[in-house]
Design an enzyme around this catalytic site. Structure first.
Site, short mmCIF file in Angstrom:
data_model
loop_
_atom_site.label_atom_id
_atom_site.label_comp_id
_atom_site.label_asym_id
_atom_site.label_seq_id
_atom_site.Cartn_x
_atom_site.Cartn_y
_atom_site.Cartn_z
N THR A 1 -51.65 -20.07 19.62
CA THR A 1 -52.15 -18.94 20.41
C THR A 1 -52.01 -17.63 19.67
O THR A 1 -52.83 -16.71 19.85
CB THR A 1 -51.38 -18.86 21.75
OG1 THR A 1 -51.66 -20.03 22.51
CG2 THR A 1 -51.78 -17.64 22.56
N SER B 1 -51.28 -26.13 18.90
CA SER B 1 -50.08 -26.94 18.69
C SER B 1 -49.95 -28.10 19.66
O SER B 1 -49.13 -29.00 19.44
CB SER B 1 -48.82 -26.08 18.71
OG SER B 1 -48.40 -25.78 20.01
N THR C 1 -46.94 -22.42 20.94
CA THR C 1 -45.73 -22.55 21.76
C THR C 1 -45.52 -23.97 22.27
O THR C 1 -44.38 -24.37 22.51
CB THR C 1 -45.80 -21.60 22.97
OG1 THR C 1 -46.95 -21.92 23.77
CG2 THR C 1 -45.87 -20.14 22.54
N ASP C 2 -46.58 -24.74 22.46
CA ASP C 2 -46.47 -26.02 23.17
C ASP C 2 -45.53 -27.02 22.50
O ASP C 2 -44.81 -27.75 23.19
CB ASP C 2 -47.85 -26.65 23.37
CG ASP C 2 -48.67 -25.93 24.42
OD1 ASP C 2 -48.09 -25.16 25.21
OD2 ASP C 2 -49.89 -26.14 24.47
#
Length: 321
Positions: free
Chosen positions: A13, A62, A95-96
């Site tokens: 992101t 991710s 972030t995932d």
């Protein structure tokens, strides 16, 4: 010349854009290159305390992180960490799966220099993107002489690779460190450690595996197939049986409470073990750590959440190969 910082880009992101001006959601991740991210933050040159370089390792959302990108990232980290002209690394990441990548790197990379992962919850085109400040904080931390090992920073908070977890789908401070709490903070361009000094960086548990990487970032072995199975109300063993039949080498069970399992799941796990599948238990509970039981059949992965226990089991199986 002072040693500098290398920023490795993997997408996420932080490199995302939206067709809707100022939008925080509904964007497409991994659209901007890492050089573009650096160009948007002129303060990085001063924060690096030396030369600042960038390299694009991958360009993905991710959620789609996979073994090939992991292997390439490990290989590039090893190259730069061995360079005397490099003081530390910063990695831009989605972030995932950031917590999974952090734990993988923690187990494979030498800990004599800092490797700092950072991310963003808003795309670069948002009205108030968080990526630029997070990137600045990551470079600031990577250039901190006392910093060592794999760290993560977001919303000004420094987390360790073992503790960090994504705990919120939307907030800018989406990460937390559970019971242990954060390691420190980046405030006004300065690092403040939670206990007055940088934490000790432990040697990697599987340093020997990193030596099996080839020049192209390929392992001289196959990644073992390890899945996560959850114990829940109404669970049965059919999923376990199917995974065993599909050739999975390991299973991590996200167990209830202090490692308890549904009565219908237990016999299926016994069958899997008898078929040669490695079994590990982790707790579904997001905080705390399971207490060891005298009659425990399967090893508790030292309080790791299921996604990190899976990585540890994969590396364990690879080390045996």
């Amino acid at each position: 010349m002072a040693a500098g910082i290398v920023v490795l880009g993997t997408g996420g992101t932080i490199a995302g854009t939206s067709d809707v001006a100022g939008a925080n959601v509904g964007y497409t991740a991994a659209q901007l290159g890492v050089q573009q991210l650096l160009a948007a933050v002129p303060q990085l040159a001063q924060a690096a305390r030396g030369p600042l370089r960038a390299e694009q390792v991958a360009q993905i959302d991710s959620k789609d992180m996979g073994h090939a990108v992991w292997a390439r990232l490990v290989q590039r980290c090893l190259v730069h960490l061995a360079d005397e002209a490099v003081a530390g690394l910063a990695i831009t990441h989605g972030t995932d799966t950031l917590e999974e990548t952090a734990w993988l790197l923690h187990n494979l990379l030498p800990a004599h220099k800092p490797v700092v992962l950072t991310s963003a919850m808003r795309p670069a085109t948002a009205l108030a993107p968080d990526g630029p400040q997070n990137l600045l904080d990551a470079v600031t931390l990577a250039a901190q002489p006392a910093a060592r090992g794999v760290l993560a920073v977001g919303a000004g908070v420094i987390h360790g690779a073992r503790e960090v977890s994504k705990v919120h789908p939307l907030r800018l401070d989406a990460f937390a460190s559970g019971d242990g709490g954060p390691l420190g903070w980046v405030e006004g361009g300065r690092v403040r450690w939670a206990h007055g000094c940088a934490p000790q960086a432990l040697p990697p548990a599987h340093a020997g595996l990193a030596g099996r990487l080839g020049e192209g970032g390929q392992w001289h072995m196959q990644w073992p197939r390890v899945a996560i199975v959850m114990s829940h109300a109404g669970a049965d063993g059919s999923v376990v049986d199917a995974l065993v039949g599909a050739g999975f080498a390991g299973l991590v069970v996200a167990a209830t409470g202090n490692g308890t399992l549904h009565e219908a799941l237990y016999p299926a796990l016994l069958r899997a073990e008898q078929a040669g599948v490695a079994i590990r238990l982790a707790s579904r509970c997001p905080q705390g750590r399971m207490l060891a039981q005298a009659d425990e059949r399967w090893a508790d992965p030292l309080g790791l959440p299921p996604v990190k226990a899976r990585i540890s089991l994969m590396l364990e199986l690879m080390a045996r190969a």
